[in-house]
Design an enzyme around this catalytic site. Structure first.
Site, PDB file in Angstrom:
ATOM      1  CB  SER A 107      42.734  73.425  20.950  1.00 41.31           C
ATOM      2  OG  SER A 107      41.824  74.233  21.563  1.00 41.31           O
ATOM      3  CB  SER A 148      37.916  66.777  27.008  1.00 45.52           C
ATOM      4  OG  SER A 148      36.713  66.854  26.313  1.00 45.52           O
ATOM      5  N   GLY A 159      40.549  66.616  22.612  1.00 46.95           N
ATOM      6  CA  GLY A 159      41.731  65.871  22.178  1.00 46.95           C
ATOM      7  C   GLY A 159      42.600  66.528  21.102  1.00 46.95           C
ATOM      8  CG  ASP A 193      41.587  68.435  40.084  1.00 44.88           C
ATOM      9  OD1 ASP A 193      42.099  69.045  39.119  1.00 44.88           O
ATOM     10  OD2 ASP A 193      41.268  68.995  41.147  1.00 44.88           O
ATOM     11  CG  ASP A 246      44.457  74.160  26.041  1.00 40.51           C
ATOM     12  OD1 ASP A 246      44.670  75.352  26.309  1.00 40.51           O
ATOM     13  OD2 ASP A 246      43.721  73.797  25.093  1.00 40.51           O
ATOM     14  CE  LYS A 298      43.535  78.099  28.433  1.00 42.16           C
ATOM     15  NZ  LYS A 298      43.573  77.724  27.022  1.00 42.16           N
TER      16      LYS A 298
HETATM   17  C1  LIG Z   1      40.452  74.521  26.266  1.00 39.70           C
HETATM   18  S1  LIG Z   1      39.845  72.965  26.759  1.00 39.70           S
HETATM   19  C2  LIG Z   1      41.107  71.894  26.207  1.00 39.70           C
HETATM   20  C3  LIG Z   1      41.116  71.656  24.739  1.00 39.70           C
HETATM   21  C4  LIG Z   1      42.111  70.606  24.341  1.00 39.70           C
HETATM   22  N1  LIG Z   1      43.472  71.041  24.596  1.00 39.70           N
HETATM   23  C5  LIG Z   1      42.001  70.274  22.875  1.00 39.70           C
HETATM   24  O1  LIG Z   1      42.944  70.598  22.132  1.00 39.70           O
HETATM   25  O2  LIG Z   1      41.000  69.681  22.459  1.00 39.70           O
HETATM   26  C6  LIG Z   1      40.095  73.000  28.475  1.00 39.70           C
HETATM   27  C7  LIG Z   1      39.791  71.701  29.161  1.00 39.70           C
HETATM   28  O3  LIG Z   1      40.295  71.749  30.493  1.00 39.70           O
HETATM   29  C8  LIG Z   1      39.508  70.913  31.274  1.00 39.70           C
HETATM   30  N2  LIG Z   1      39.758  71.218  32.685  1.00 39.70           N
HETATM   31  C9  LIG Z   1      39.560  72.375  33.346  1.00 39.70           C
HETATM   32  N3  LIG Z   1      39.906  72.229  34.640  1.00 39.70           N
HETATM   33  C10 LIG Z   1      40.363  70.960  34.780  1.00 39.70           C
HETATM   34  C11 LIG Z   1      40.871  70.209  35.859  1.00 39.70           C
HETATM   35  N4  LIG Z   1      40.985  70.742  37.080  1.00 39.70           N
HETATM   36  N5  LIG Z   1      41.256  68.947  35.639  1.00 39.70           N
HETATM   37  C12 LIG Z   1      41.146  68.384  34.418  1.00 39.70           C
HETATM   38  N6  LIG Z   1      40.671  69.055  33.346  1.00 39.70           N
HETATM   39  C13 LIG Z   1      40.279  70.317  33.537  1.00 39.70           C
HETATM   40  C14 LIG Z   1      38.095  71.189  30.815  1.00 39.70           C
HETATM   41  O4  LIG Z   1      37.250  70.104  31.102  1.00 39.70           O
HETATM   42  C15 LIG Z   1      38.302  71.387  29.309  1.00 39.70           C
HETATM   43  O5  LIG Z   1      38.002  70.217  28.588  1.00 39.70           O
END
Ligand SMILES: C[S@@+](CC[C@H](N)C(=O)[O-])C[C@H]1O[C@@H](n2cnc3c(N)ncnc32)[C@H](O)[C@@H]1O
Length: 360
Positions: free
Chosen positions: A189, A222, A224, A261, A278, A307
């Protein structure tokens, strides 16, 4: 000619068609699209050649979302016999009375079949360029400010010839930004955010807007990949996600990881320059939250993904962004908004909004 050749990601032909119809009709240019699912290109045929030429000149290419490249077709589909693929191209461009071209790009659709044409495209480029120079169609030396001639191979035996103008096209081969994956980054990503920076932020402004010492918040961080891009630019990052962050990033001392959150997190101080997001969530919800950040003055700039797993992706994006813009206007925010279906995006688009009234 009254046809435009448009490149897009395979599977997004309908979005590309909806977009060109929408934008052309706003210039009173009407026509129809010819498209095949998953072909990675669309042809728009207008009823009026003059109107199309004007639209092609005046509509700012950078404002397209799903269209990666566009050119004005110069001939109907050409047959390119393997024994001599050059002669039909020369004949077509001479018939179209082209001259003064400064660059040749031999391209192909971004599909699995299309990619098998990359070797042919490379091999064809040098002899074709020479022949075009001899025929007086191309200038003797490459000239980045002169029109670009595109030969778009559909197969080893057929192709289109189009013309684009460097002041209003994509400067990239196939309209694609190729980037090398940095091995230290925790996820692929990372390339989305790198491409977004390259796409949306002019290089001369990188020091000020992407420089060391700025504070950033990464929502849905996550493991990262996006945080990596911010850390690499010496920013201090608050990473929000219940999931884990790569240890290598935590060890830099530049990352604070909060398992809260992302829709509820609010910065304690108004010292955050960037918020990036993201999170995999409904695009309406993400755009609304990013609107909150901008309106509350919690950030100066934001980059976020919407998305788009649904049908009618063009309408969804334009509706969501219209709502966001209305909110920003109502709140009297002076902003610049850009949105693009980046090469490294999949079922999503990337949005950039800058609050133009500088706090930093
Ligand atoms: C596509 S991944 C992100 C990848 C990240 N941008 C990277 O480059 O490694 C989407 C992330 O959004 C997090 N996520 C989804 N809903 C969330 C929320 N309400 N609050 C915090 N994180 C959230 C998920 O746990 C997931 O790790």
């Amino acid at each position: 000619m009254k046809q435009l050749l448009l490149y897009c990601r395979a599977g997004f032909e309908k979005e590309c068609a909806a977009e060109i119809q929408d934008k052309a009709s706003s210039y009173d240019v009407f026509g129809f699209c010819k498209l095949t699912a998953n072909s990675a290109y669309v042809i728009f045929e207008a009823y009026d050649a003059d109107g199309l030429a004007e639209f092609y000149r005046d509509y700012p290419f950078e404002q397209f979302i799903f269209i990666r490249q566009w050119s004005l077709l110069q001939a109907e589909l050409l047959e390119l016999p393997p024994a001599d693929r050059i002669a039909p191209v020369i004949a077509a461009v001479l018939a179209a009375e082209l001259n003064g071209c400064g660059e040749l790009r031999v391209e192909y659709p971004e599909t699995n079949d299309g990619k098998t044409l990359s070797t042919l495209a490379r091999k064809l480029t040098v002899p074709l360029r020479q022949a075009l120079r001899q025929a007086g169609v191309m200038l003797p030396k490459e000239q980045k400010r002169a029109p670009v001639l595109h030969v778009f191979l559909l197969s080893g035996q057929q192709g289109y010839v189009g013309l684009s103008y460097p002041e209003n096209n994509s400067p990239l081969e196939n309209g694609i930004m190729r980037l090398k994956f940095p091995n230290e980054a925790p996820s692929r990503s990372t390339l989305k955010l790198e491409e977004a920076f390259l796409q949306f932020i002019p290089k001369p402004e990188w020091d000020k807007r992407l420089g060391g010492g700025l504070n950033a918040v990464d929502l849905g961080a996550s493991p990262g990949g996006w945080t990596y891009q911010l850390v690499k630019r010496s920013m201090m990052v608050t990473a929000i996600d219940n999931g884990p962050m790569a240890e290598s990033l935590m060890q830099t001392g530049q990352v604070k990881h909060l398992t809260v959150d992302g829709f509820k997190f609010e910065p304690q101080k108004k010292n955050v320059y960037w918020v990036v997001c993201d999170m995999i969530e409904q695009p309406q919800r993400v755009a609304e939250r990013m609107g909150d950040w901008l309106i509350n003055g919690w950030c100066q700039e934001t980059i976020f993904n919407l998305k788009l797993p649904m049908k009618k992706r063009y309408e969804t994006v334009t509706d969501i962004l219209a709502l966001l813009e209305q909110r920003l206007l109502d709140a009297d925010i002076k902003y610049r908004l850009q949105v693009k279906h980046l090469y490294h995006d999949r079922e999503e688009v990337t949005v950039h909004v800058q609050n133009r009234v500088l706090k930093f």
